[in-house]
Design a protein around this motif. Structure first.
Motif, PDB file in Angstrom:
ATOM      1  N   PRO A  21     -40.869 -12.270  35.125  1.00  0.00           N
ATOM      2  CA  PRO A  21     -41.154 -11.115  35.977  1.00  0.00           C
ATOM      3  C   PRO A  21     -40.670 -11.366  37.411  1.00  0.00           C
ATOM      4  O   PRO A  21     -40.621 -12.500  37.873  1.00  0.00           O
ATOM      5  CB  PRO A  21     -42.687 -11.014  35.939  1.00  0.00           C
ATOM      6  CG  PRO A  21     -43.070 -11.670  34.645  1.00  0.00           C
ATOM      7  CD  PRO A  21     -42.065 -12.794  34.462  1.00  0.00           C
ATOM      8  N   GLN A  22     -40.309 -10.293  38.118  1.00  0.00           N
ATOM      9  CA  GLN A  22     -39.732 -10.387  39.459  1.00  0.00           C
ATOM     10  C   GLN A  22     -40.589  -9.633  40.484  1.00  0.00           C
ATOM     11  O   GLN A  22     -40.111  -8.725  41.164  1.00  0.00           O
ATOM     12  CB  GLN A  22     -38.310  -9.814  39.436  1.00  0.00           C
ATOM     13  CG  GLN A  22     -37.384 -10.434  38.429  1.00  0.00           C
ATOM     14  CD  GLN A  22     -36.988 -11.851  38.817  1.00  0.00           C
ATOM     15  OE1 GLN A  22     -36.655 -12.108  39.968  1.00  0.00           O
ATOM     16  NE2 GLN A  22     -37.044 -12.759  37.868  1.00  0.00           N
ATOM     17  N   PRO A  23     -41.857 -10.021  40.661  1.00  0.00           N
ATOM     18  CA  PRO A  23     -42.746  -9.242  41.539  1.00  0.00           C
ATOM     19  C   PRO A  23     -42.473  -9.413  43.028  1.00  0.00           C
ATOM     20  O   PRO A  23     -42.975  -8.632  43.831  1.00  0.00           O
ATOM     21  CB  PRO A  23     -44.134  -9.781  41.187  1.00  0.00           C
ATOM     22  CG  PRO A  23     -43.881 -11.209  40.801  1.00  0.00           C
ATOM     23  CD  PRO A  23     -42.553 -11.171  40.055  1.00  0.00           C
ATOM     24  N   LEU A  24     -41.695 -10.404  43.423  1.00  0.00           N
ATOM     25  CA  LEU A  24     -41.533 -10.669  44.856  1.00  0.00           C
ATOM     26  C   LEU A  24     -40.404  -9.897  45.527  1.00  0.00           C
ATOM     27  O   LEU A  24     -40.333  -9.868  46.763  1.00  0.00           O
ATOM     28  CB  LEU A  24     -41.337 -12.170  45.096  1.00  0.00           C
ATOM     29  CG  LEU A  24     -42.573 -13.014  44.780  1.00  0.00           C
ATOM     30  CD1 LEU A  24     -42.264 -14.480  44.971  1.00  0.00           C
ATOM     31  CD2 LEU A  24     -43.746 -12.595  45.645  1.00  0.00           C
ATOM     32  N   TRP A  25     -39.528  -9.248  44.751  1.00  0.00           N
ATOM     33  CA  TRP A  25     -38.413  -8.556  45.402  1.00  0.00           C
ATOM     34  C   TRP A  25     -38.871  -7.399  46.284  1.00  0.00           C
ATOM     35  O   TRP A  25     -38.334  -7.198  47.368  1.00  0.00           O
ATOM     36  CB  TRP A  25     -37.389  -8.080  44.369  1.00  0.00           C
ATOM     37  CG  TRP A  25     -36.622  -9.216  43.796  1.00  0.00           C
ATOM     38  CD1 TRP A  25     -36.621  -9.637  42.492  1.00  0.00           C
ATOM     39  CD2 TRP A  25     -35.741 -10.112  44.488  1.00  0.00           C
ATOM     40  NE1 TRP A  25     -35.800 -10.729  42.342  1.00  0.00           N
ATOM     41  CE2 TRP A  25     -35.248 -11.041  43.561  1.00  0.00           C
ATOM     42  CE3 TRP A  25     -35.330 -10.219  45.810  1.00  0.00           C
ATOM     43  CZ2 TRP A  25     -34.362 -12.051  43.904  1.00  0.00           C
ATOM     44  CZ3 TRP A  25     -34.442 -11.238  46.158  1.00  0.00           C
ATOM     45  CH2 TRP A  25     -33.970 -12.134  45.209  1.00  0.00           C
ATOM     46  N   ALA A  26     -39.852  -6.639  45.858  1.00  0.00           N
ATOM     47  CA  ALA A  26     -40.319  -5.507  46.673  1.00  0.00           C
ATOM     48  C   ALA A  26     -40.886  -5.973  48.019  1.00  0.00           C
ATOM     49  O   ALA A  26     -40.514  -5.426  49.062  1.00  0.00           O
ATOM     50  CB  ALA A  26     -41.340  -4.663  45.908  1.00  0.00           C
TER      51      ALA A  26
END
Length: 58
Positions: A21-26
């Protein structure tokens, strides 16, 4: 004469497993860094197959 905007906000990152999962891009985008610097793995690609490597980076 061209004026240049100073770089005042730099974000750093590393070890980004593209399959996770890529939750930090936002939040990173929301911080509006002037520059982003990768310091480590930006994809995990343990292969010598260039076709596979191209696909992983895409």
């Amino acid at each position: 004469m061209k004026t240049q905007t100073p770089i005042t906000r730099i974000a750093f990152g590393s070890c980004n497993d593209q399959a996770a999962p890529q939750p930090l891009w936002a939040p990173i985008r929301a911080a509006e860094p002037d520059r982003w610097i990768w310091m480590g793995d930006n994809v995990y690609a343990d292969t010598l197959n260039m076709t596979a490597l191209d696909s992983i980076y895409a």
